[in-house]
Design a protein around this motif. Sequence first.
Motif, PDB file in Angstrom:
ATOM      1  N   THR A 177       0.767  -1.244   0.157  1.00 54.74           N
ATOM      2  CA  THR A 177      -0.306   0.048   0.088  1.00 54.74           C
ATOM      3  C   THR A 177       0.919   1.310   0.056  1.00 54.74           C
ATOM      4  OG1 THR A 177      -0.256  -0.065   2.300  1.00 54.74           O
ATOM      5  CG2 THR A 177      -1.985  -1.107   1.010  1.00 54.74           C
ATOM      6  N   LEU A 178       1.821   1.189   0.951  1.00 57.37           N
ATOM      7  CA  LEU A 178       2.952   2.535   0.743  1.00 57.37           C
ATOM      8  C   LEU A 178       3.458   2.857  -0.590  1.00 57.37           C
ATOM      9  CD1 LEU A 178       4.750   2.110   4.118  1.00 57.37           C
ATOM     10  CD2 LEU A 178       3.149   3.708   3.826  1.00 57.37           C
ATOM     11  N   ALA A 179       4.050   1.583  -1.258  1.00 55.12           N
ATOM     12  CA  ALA A 179       4.618   1.811  -2.708  1.00 55.12           C
ATOM     13  C   ALA A 179       3.585   2.100  -3.523  1.00 55.12           C
ATOM     14  CB  ALA A 179       5.437   0.456  -2.859  1.00 55.12           C
ATOM     15  N   VAL A 180       2.665   1.448  -3.769  1.00 56.03           N
ATOM     16  CA  VAL A 180       1.542   1.573  -4.924  1.00 56.03           C
ATOM     17  C   VAL A 180       0.737   2.845  -4.822  1.00 56.03           C
ATOM     18  CG1 VAL A 180      -0.549   0.867  -5.900  1.00 56.03           C
ATOM     19  CG2 VAL A 180       1.439  -0.861  -5.186  1.00 56.03           C
ATOM     20  N   ARG A 181       0.599   3.175  -3.502  1.00 49.14           N
ATOM     21  CA  ARG A 181      -0.304   4.751  -3.325  1.00 49.14           C
ATOM     22  C   ARG A 181       0.625   5.734  -3.942  1.00 49.14           C
ATOM     23  NH1 ARG A 181      -0.876   4.424   1.732  1.00 49.14           N
ATOM     24  NH2 ARG A 181      -2.895   3.957   1.883  1.00 49.14           N
ATOM     25  N   LEU A 182       1.815   5.721  -3.203  1.00 46.33           N
ATOM     26  CA  LEU A 182       2.693   6.921  -3.434  1.00 46.33           C
ATOM     27  C   LEU A 182       3.001   6.962  -5.259  1.00 46.33           C
ATOM     28  CD1 LEU A 182       4.781   9.203  -2.727  1.00 46.33           C
ATOM     29  CD2 LEU A 182       6.574   7.616  -2.501  1.00 46.33           C
ATOM     30  N   LEU A 183       3.343   5.696  -5.862  1.00 42.14           N
ATOM     31  CA  LEU A 183       3.780   5.755  -7.358  1.00 42.14           C
ATOM     32  C   LEU A 183       2.440   6.053  -7.975  1.00 42.14           C
ATOM     33  CD1 LEU A 183       5.621   4.665  -9.629  1.00 42.14           C
ATOM     34  CD2 LEU A 183       4.513   2.454  -9.303  1.00 42.14           C
ATOM     35  N   ALA A 184       1.094   5.559  -7.929  1.00 40.28           N
ATOM     36  CA  ALA A 184       0.165   5.667  -8.647  1.00 40.28           C
ATOM     37  C   ALA A 184      -0.282   7.209  -8.545  1.00 40.28           C
ATOM     38  CB  ALA A 184      -0.958   4.905  -8.125  1.00 40.28           C
ATOM     39  N   ASN A 185      -0.381   7.979  -7.390  1.00 39.91           N
ATOM     40  CA  ASN A 185      -0.649   9.179  -7.309  1.00 39.91           C
ATOM     41  C   ASN A 185       0.314  10.375  -7.936  1.00 39.91           C
ATOM     42  OD1 ASN A 185      -3.174   9.875  -5.321  1.00 39.91           O
ATOM     43  ND2 ASN A 185      -2.071   8.014  -4.401  1.00 39.91           N
ATOM     44  N   MET A 186       1.701  10.107  -7.560  1.00 41.11           N
ATOM     45  CA  MET A 186       2.501  10.952  -8.187  1.00 41.11           C
ATOM     46  C   MET A 186       2.595  10.887  -9.779  1.00 41.11           C
ATOM     47  SD  MET A 186       2.966  12.393  -5.647  1.00 41.11           S
ATOM     48  CE  MET A 186       3.635  13.677  -6.670  1.00 41.11           C
ATOM     49  N   SER A 187       2.502   9.543 -10.191  1.00 40.55           N
ATOM     50  CA  SER A 187       2.632   9.330 -11.769  1.00 40.55           C
ATOM     51  C   SER A 187       1.502  10.071 -12.462  1.00 40.55           C
ATOM     52  CB  SER A 187       2.499   7.805 -11.905  1.00 40.55           C
ATOM     53  OG  SER A 187       3.728   7.384 -11.633  1.00 40.55           O
ATOM     54  N   ALA A 188       0.229   9.861 -11.840  1.00 48.69           N
ATOM     55  CA  ALA A 188      -0.987  10.568 -12.480  1.00 48.69           C
ATOM     56  C   ALA A 188      -0.949  12.047 -12.127  1.00 48.69           C
ATOM     57  CB  ALA A 188      -2.353  10.014 -11.495  1.00 48.69           C
ATOM     58  N   ASP A 189      -0.509  12.615 -11.062  1.00 48.98           N
ATOM     59  CA  ASP A 189      -0.476  13.993 -11.021  1.00 48.98           C
ATOM     60  C   ASP A 189       0.570  14.509 -12.073  1.00 48.98           C
ATOM     61  OD1 ASP A 189      -0.787  16.411  -9.288  1.00 48.98           O
ATOM     62  OD2 ASP A 189       1.443  16.389  -9.074  1.00 48.98           O
ATOM     63  N   HIS A 190       1.788  14.024 -11.906  1.00 49.17           N
ATOM     64  CA  HIS A 190       2.767  14.511 -12.971  1.00 49.17           C
ATOM     65  C   HIS A 190       2.361  14.327 -14.605  1.00 49.17           C
ATOM     66  CE1 HIS A 190       6.217  13.827  -9.777  1.00 49.17           C
ATOM     67  NE2 HIS A 190       5.445  14.798  -9.651  1.00 49.17           N
ATOM     68  N   ILE A 191       1.509  13.342 -14.806  1.00 48.01           N
ATOM     69  CA  ILE A 191       0.897  13.145 -16.269  1.00 48.01           C
ATOM     70  C   ILE A 191       0.126  14.350 -16.448  1.00 48.01           C
ATOM     71  CG2 ILE A 191      -0.366  12.037 -17.846  1.00 48.01           C
ATOM     72  CD1 ILE A 191       1.007   9.328 -16.447  1.00 48.01           C
ATOM     73  N   VAL A 192      -0.875  14.707 -15.607  1.00 50.34           N
ATOM     74  CA  VAL A 192      -1.939  15.700 -15.800  1.00 50.34           C
ATOM     75  C   VAL A 192      -1.199  16.889 -16.072  1.00 50.34           C
ATOM     76  CG1 VAL A 192      -3.886  16.823 -14.413  1.00 50.34           C
ATOM     77  CG2 VAL A 192      -3.919  14.203 -14.583  1.00 50.34           C
ATOM     78  N   VAL A 193      -0.466  17.239 -14.856  1.00 47.94           N
ATOM     79  CA  VAL A 193       0.376  18.504 -15.202  1.00 47.94           C
ATOM     80  C   VAL A 193       1.028  18.982 -16.481  1.00 47.94           C
ATOM     81  CG1 VAL A 193       2.143  19.893 -14.367  1.00 47.94           C
ATOM     82  CG2 VAL A 193       0.517  18.883 -12.751  1.00 47.94           C
ATOM     83  N   GLY A 194       1.953  17.609 -16.692  1.00 53.40           N
ATOM     84  CA  GLY A 194       2.580  17.556 -18.006  1.00 53.40           C
ATOM     85  C   GLY A 194       1.583  17.929 -19.369  1.00 53.40           C
ATOM     86  N   VAL A 195       0.611  17.186 -19.444  1.00 48.83           N
ATOM     87  CA  VAL A 195      -0.594  17.045 -20.401  1.00 48.83           C
ATOM     88  C   VAL A 195      -0.872  18.623 -20.593  1.00 48.83           C
ATOM     89  CG1 VAL A 195      -2.669  16.697 -21.332  1.00 48.83           C
ATOM     90  CG2 VAL A 195      -1.282  14.808 -20.655  1.00 48.83           C
ATOM     91  N   TRP A 196      -1.147  19.079 -19.595  1.00 48.75           N
ATOM     92  CA  TRP A 196      -1.893  20.749 -19.560  1.00 48.75           C
ATOM     93  C   TRP A 196      -0.953  21.713 -19.863  1.00 48.75           C
ATOM     94  CZ3 TRP A 196      -6.457  22.290 -20.103  1.00 48.75           C
ATOM     95  CH2 TRP A 196      -7.466  21.329 -19.629  1.00 48.75           C
ATOM     96  N   ILE A 197       0.365  21.525 -19.628  1.00 53.00           N
ATOM     97  CA  ILE A 197       1.372  22.453 -20.221  1.00 53.00           C
ATOM     98  C   ILE A 197       1.607  22.251 -21.418  1.00 53.00           C
ATOM     99  CG2 ILE A 197       4.198  22.838 -19.831  1.00 53.00           C
ATOM    100  CD1 ILE A 197       3.888  22.045 -16.869  1.00 53.00           C
ATOM    101  N   ALA A 198       1.809  20.941 -21.976  1.00 52.80           N
ATOM    102  CA  ALA A 198       1.901  21.049 -23.520  1.00 52.80           C
ATOM    103  C   ALA A 198       0.614  21.435 -24.231  1.00 52.80           C
ATOM    104  CB  ALA A 198       1.862  19.334 -23.764  1.00 52.80           C
ATOM    105  N   LEU A 199      -0.494  21.329 -23.733  1.00 51.46           N
ATOM    106  CA  LEU A 199      -1.757  21.955 -24.343  1.00 51.46           C
ATOM    107  C   LEU A 199      -1.972  23.264 -24.252  1.00 51.46           C
ATOM    108  CD1 LEU A 199      -4.337  19.017 -23.571  1.00 51.46           C
ATOM    109  CD2 LEU A 199      -3.084  19.320 -25.735  1.00 51.46           C
ATOM    110  N   VAL A 200      -1.763  23.992 -23.138  1.00 50.68           N
ATOM    111  CA  VAL A 200      -2.104  25.373 -22.839  1.00 50.68           C
ATOM    112  C   VAL A 200      -1.017  25.798 -21.836  1.00 50.68           C
ATOM    113  CG1 VAL A 200      -4.043  26.892 -22.047  1.00 50.68           C
ATOM    114  CG2 VAL A 200      -4.792  24.654 -22.809  1.00 50.68           C
ATOM    115  N   PRO A 201      -0.076  26.447 -22.445  1.00 50.41           N
ATOM    116  CA  PRO A 201       1.174  26.790 -21.696  1.00 50.41           C
ATOM    117  C   PRO A 201       1.187  27.853 -20.876  1.00 50.41           C
ATOM    118  CG  PRO A 201       1.513  26.618 -24.197  1.00 50.41           C
ATOM    119  CD  PRO A 201       0.098  26.670 -23.907  1.00 50.41           C
ATOM    120  N   VAL A 202      -0.487  28.641 -20.850  1.00 50.69           N
ATOM    121  CA  VAL A 202      -0.342  29.732 -19.753  1.00 50.69           C
ATOM    122  C   VAL A 202      -1.628  29.529 -19.098  1.00 50.69           C
ATOM    123  CG1 VAL A 202      -0.841  32.097 -19.682  1.00 50.69           C
ATOM    124  CG2 VAL A 202       0.427  31.093 -21.623  1.00 50.69           C
ATOM    125  N   LEU A 203      -1.749  29.946 -17.786  1.00 48.41           N
ATOM    126  CA  LEU A 203      -2.745  29.741 -16.782  1.00 48.41           C
ATOM    127  C   LEU A 203      -3.340  28.707 -16.237  1.00 48.41           C
ATOM    128  CD1 LEU A 203      -4.463  31.834 -15.275  1.00 48.41           C
ATOM    129  CD2 LEU A 203      -6.299  31.826 -17.043  1.00 48.41           C
TER     130      LEU A 203
END
Length: 239
Positions: A177-203
């Motif tokens: 639970t410690l390993a999977v919770r951290l991995l899943a949440n941070m992977s999803a979070d960084h992917i979402v941020v990366g996608v939005w930076i690529a699509l809409v660079p501002v705001l």
Amino acid sequence: MNLFQSLENATHVPWVIWSALFVVVVVFATGFAVRARLAGADGGLVPDRGFSLRNVIEMLGEMLAGLAEQTMGPHWRKYFPLVATIFLYILFANLIGLVPGFQGATRDANVTWAWAIISFAAHQYVGIREHGFGYVQHFLGPSLYDLKLGGRTYHLRLLAPLYAPIELISHLVRVFTLAVRLLANMSADHIVVGVWIALVPVLVPAIFMGLGVLVAFLQAYVFAMLSMIYIGLALEEAH
């Protein structure tokens, strides 16, 4: 391509190693910087004005110390440095993953599993250190009958065949639970941020970046809190 992947291509050393080492450097540099400020002419008694690295670290330290005292009891100071190190490492690794051109080590399963195993080994070590090897008796369930022979008392744990596998599985699940919770949440979070930076660079990316910082903090906090809870349980096991 981020900085750590470029280093991987140049050195053939996996990017996660470079990212993990970078976080280690950041943690040490932060510690030395705060220590130097505390060793100032005023003896570190006067806090900095406004927003500063020292004030942030002290605030985080006080928050963790209060939680540690509640969850680990009177022996919390002995094991607090380990938990604080886990928290700071995971926090910085999470935050670095939000910076464009970098990639956080907590997006790699090797890192999250490594910290989960360290946390597991730590609270098992604490239990054995505080209570001796008799600590493992809690895996065998309660004593249903005490047999006295030759001045000695033997605890007969007749339900051990049933309790032992259940307790063992429940403890191993902590690592998962410690390993999977951290991995899943941070992977999803960084992917979402990366996608939005690529699509809409501002705001819009700024909004998700703020949410990303919150998620980064919460995941480090939850990991450290669960580690403290497990250590607290190991400390109380004899009771």
